[in-house]
Design an enzyme around this catalytic site. Sequence first.
Site, short mmCIF file in Angstrom:
data_model
loop_
_atom_site.label_atom_id
_atom_site.label_comp_id
_atom_site.label_asym_id
_atom_site.label_seq_id
_atom_site.Cartn_x
_atom_site.Cartn_y
_atom_site.Cartn_z
N GLU A 300 0.82 -1.20 0.00
CA GLU A 300 0.00 0.00 0.00
C GLU A 300 0.86 1.26 0.00
OE1 GLU A 300 -2.76 2.69 -0.12
OE2 GLU A 300 -3.53 0.65 0.17
N SER A 339 -5.52 2.30 -5.25
CA SER A 339 -5.18 0.89 -5.05
C SER A 339 -5.80 -0.01 -6.10
CB SER A 339 -5.62 0.44 -3.65
OG SER A 339 -4.90 1.12 -2.65
N HIS A 456 -1.30 3.23 5.43
CA HIS A 456 -2.50 3.94 4.96
C HIS A 456 -2.93 4.89 6.06
CE1 HIS A 456 -6.38 4.94 3.33
NE2 HIS A 456 -6.21 4.14 2.29
#
Length: 656
Positions: A300, A339, A456
Site C-alpha cells: 500500500e 489501489s 495507509h
Amino acid sequence: MIKPILPIAELLRPIFLFFVSALALLSGFRFLHFSLYSNRVSEAIGLGEFFILGLRADLMQVSYFIIIPFLAFPLFIPFMNRYRVQSLWYRAALLWFTLCFIILWFMEISTPAFLAQYDTRPNRLFFEYLEYPAEVFSTLWNGFKTWLMIGAASTLLTIYILKRIARIIAQRFQPEPMRRRYLLGVYPLLLVMVVLGIRSTLAHRPANPAFFAVTSDAMVNSLILNSTYTLEYALYNLKHESKANLIYGDMKTDEVLTTVKQNTHLKEYEFPYKDYPTVHFQPATRKREKPLNIVIILEESLGATFVESLGGVPVTPNLERLKSDGWWFERLYATGTRSVRGIEAVVSGFLPTRARSTVKLSNSQRQFFTLADVLSRQGYFTEFIYGGQAHFDNMANFFVGNGFQSIIDQDDYKTPNFTGSWGVSDEDLFNKLHQRLVVNTAKHPTFTLAFSSSNHEPFKFPDNTIKLHEEPKNTVNNAVKYADYALGEFFRKARQSNYWDNTLFLVVADHDTRVYGDDLIPVNKFHIPGLILGADLEPRTIKSTASQIDLAPTLLSLAGVSAYLPTVGQDLSRTDKAPGNRAMMQFGDNYGWLEGETLTVLRVNKPTEHYRYIPEVDKQEPIEDPLSPEQLKKIRAFAMLPSILYQSREYYVPKD
C-alpha cells in the site's frame, strides 16, 4: 409600468436572494482555497483571470440550480391570481433554494480536507468512498479531525440559520394581484438569461471542466471550478464509463487493434481469436519441470519517495537489502493513483483509463482476465490475503468472479496482534501469508496475492516495533518504515521455509501515498519500487522504463508458465527483445506516455503536450512536437484500447 412588475419581483425574490448569496458563498470559499494554495495559484495563472473564471464557473452551477424551479414555473402561471398558489410557489422555491445552499456549503466546507488528501476538488472518489463509512471516518478523524469538526458544526449551524431566514421571508410574503401578461413577458427573458448562465459561452458546445483547464496545474484548474460542479460532473461522466478513453482519438476499432499489435514486442505473435483480438500465446522463457509458485506482495502506497536508492526518504532498509537478491526495477511506474488501479495493472495487466478501475465496473466482474484465472486453469490454487475487509473497493467480488478460489480478510484473523483503522497489521498479514504458503505449497502449485494496509492514513501500527524515523509516531514515514520492517521479517522466515526454493515473489507498490504536483502528469509521484526474487532467480537491475502492466507477463514467463494471454504488456525476461522503455500513466483526465526521455500528455478537448523529462532532477521541459505521426498514432491507440476491450468484453481468454 413599474407597479404591475412589483408583485412579480416579490414573487421571484427567492431566486434573486439565492443567486446573490450563492455567488457570494462560492467566491468566499474560492478566496479561502486560494489562500491555502496561493503560491501554486500565483505561479500558474493571473489572479484576475483566476477569480473571473471562477465567477463564471459559479454562474454555471447557480444557474443549474435555478433552472429546475424555473422550468416548473409555467405550470403555476395560469393560477397566479390565486393567493394560495402564489404562497405555494413561494414556499416551494424557498425550500428548494435552501436545500441548494446547504449542498453548496457542505461541498465547499468539505473541500480543504479533500484537497489536502487528493490534490483536487471532490470528484468521483468523494461518493465512491461513501460506501465505506467506517474506514473513511477513521481516516478523517485521525488525519483531519479539526476540519471535520469545523465542517460538521458549521453545516449544522448553516442549516439552522437558513431555516430561520426562510421562515422569516415566507412570513413576510404578501401575495398581490398581478397581471399574467407581464409575468409571461418577464419569464422568457429570465429563462434565456439562466440558460446562458448554464452554457457560459455562445460557442457550439457549452462550457465544461476542460473549458476552465487553462493551466498545466490540474489542482489549480479544479480550484477555478466549485466542488458541487466537479462532483456533479463526475456523476454525469459515469454514463460514459465504457468509452472513457475513446475521447483521446478518432481511430476506428480495427485501426487501434492493428496499431497496437504492430508494436515491437507484440508483432511476432499470432492472435487466433477473432472475438478476443489481443489474446496471444506467450511461451515461457524459463523451461521448468514444475512451474514455480507465484506470490505477489502488493504494498500500500509505497512510492519511490520512500526508497533512498530511488531518491526518496531512507525508511525502507529491508527493501534496500533485498533488492540485491533479485530483479530490481529502477524506473517502474504505476498506471494510476488508487489501489484498485494498481490491482488492475499488476494482477490483470490492464491498461489505465479515465473511468473507474475494472475492479469496480460491472462488465469486468466475470470473464475478465487475471493471473488467478490463467493459473487456476493450469492447476494452481489461487488465493487473496488481505488485512482489512475484502469487500472494500469491490475487491472480493472482482476476485471471486475472476479466478481466485479463496479470500482471506480481517474476519479470518482470530487473534491478531494489532488492529488499526484499515484492518490488522502487516505483521499479522505476513504471518498469515507464511502460514498459508507452508500449507498450500505442500499440496499444489499456488498463486497468492497479499495486499498490505499498514501504510495507509491514519498510519496506525504496533508500538515498540521500529525505531521511529520521526515524531510524532503516526506519520507516513514511520508507517512506511513499519511496513518495511514487517516485509523484512516475512522474508527472513520465507528464506528458511520449504517453499522458498520453488516460489517466485513480486514486491511492488500499488501507487504512491499521494499523487500531486503542478504538472499535467507528475511523473515522479507515479515512480514506484518493484522487486522480483526467490527460487533460482539471478540478481539483475532493470534500468529501462517499465510499467505495472509488464509485471504479469514477466512473472508468468519466469515461473515457467506458458499460456494464452490478452495482455499487451511486455515480457521483460526475453533477452532477445530490447525492453519497451515506456510507461503509461492516467492522472485524472490526462493520459501520460513516457518513452525514453519524452513525455507525451493526451488531454480531453485540449492539444497534446510534449515534454523532455529529466528524472534525476524531476524536471519537465516543454518541447516542440518531436513525434512522428506514426508514433503519436501508437500512443493514441494504446490510450484508446482499454475502453474498446472493456466495452466489448474482450479482455479474456476463452475456455476451450
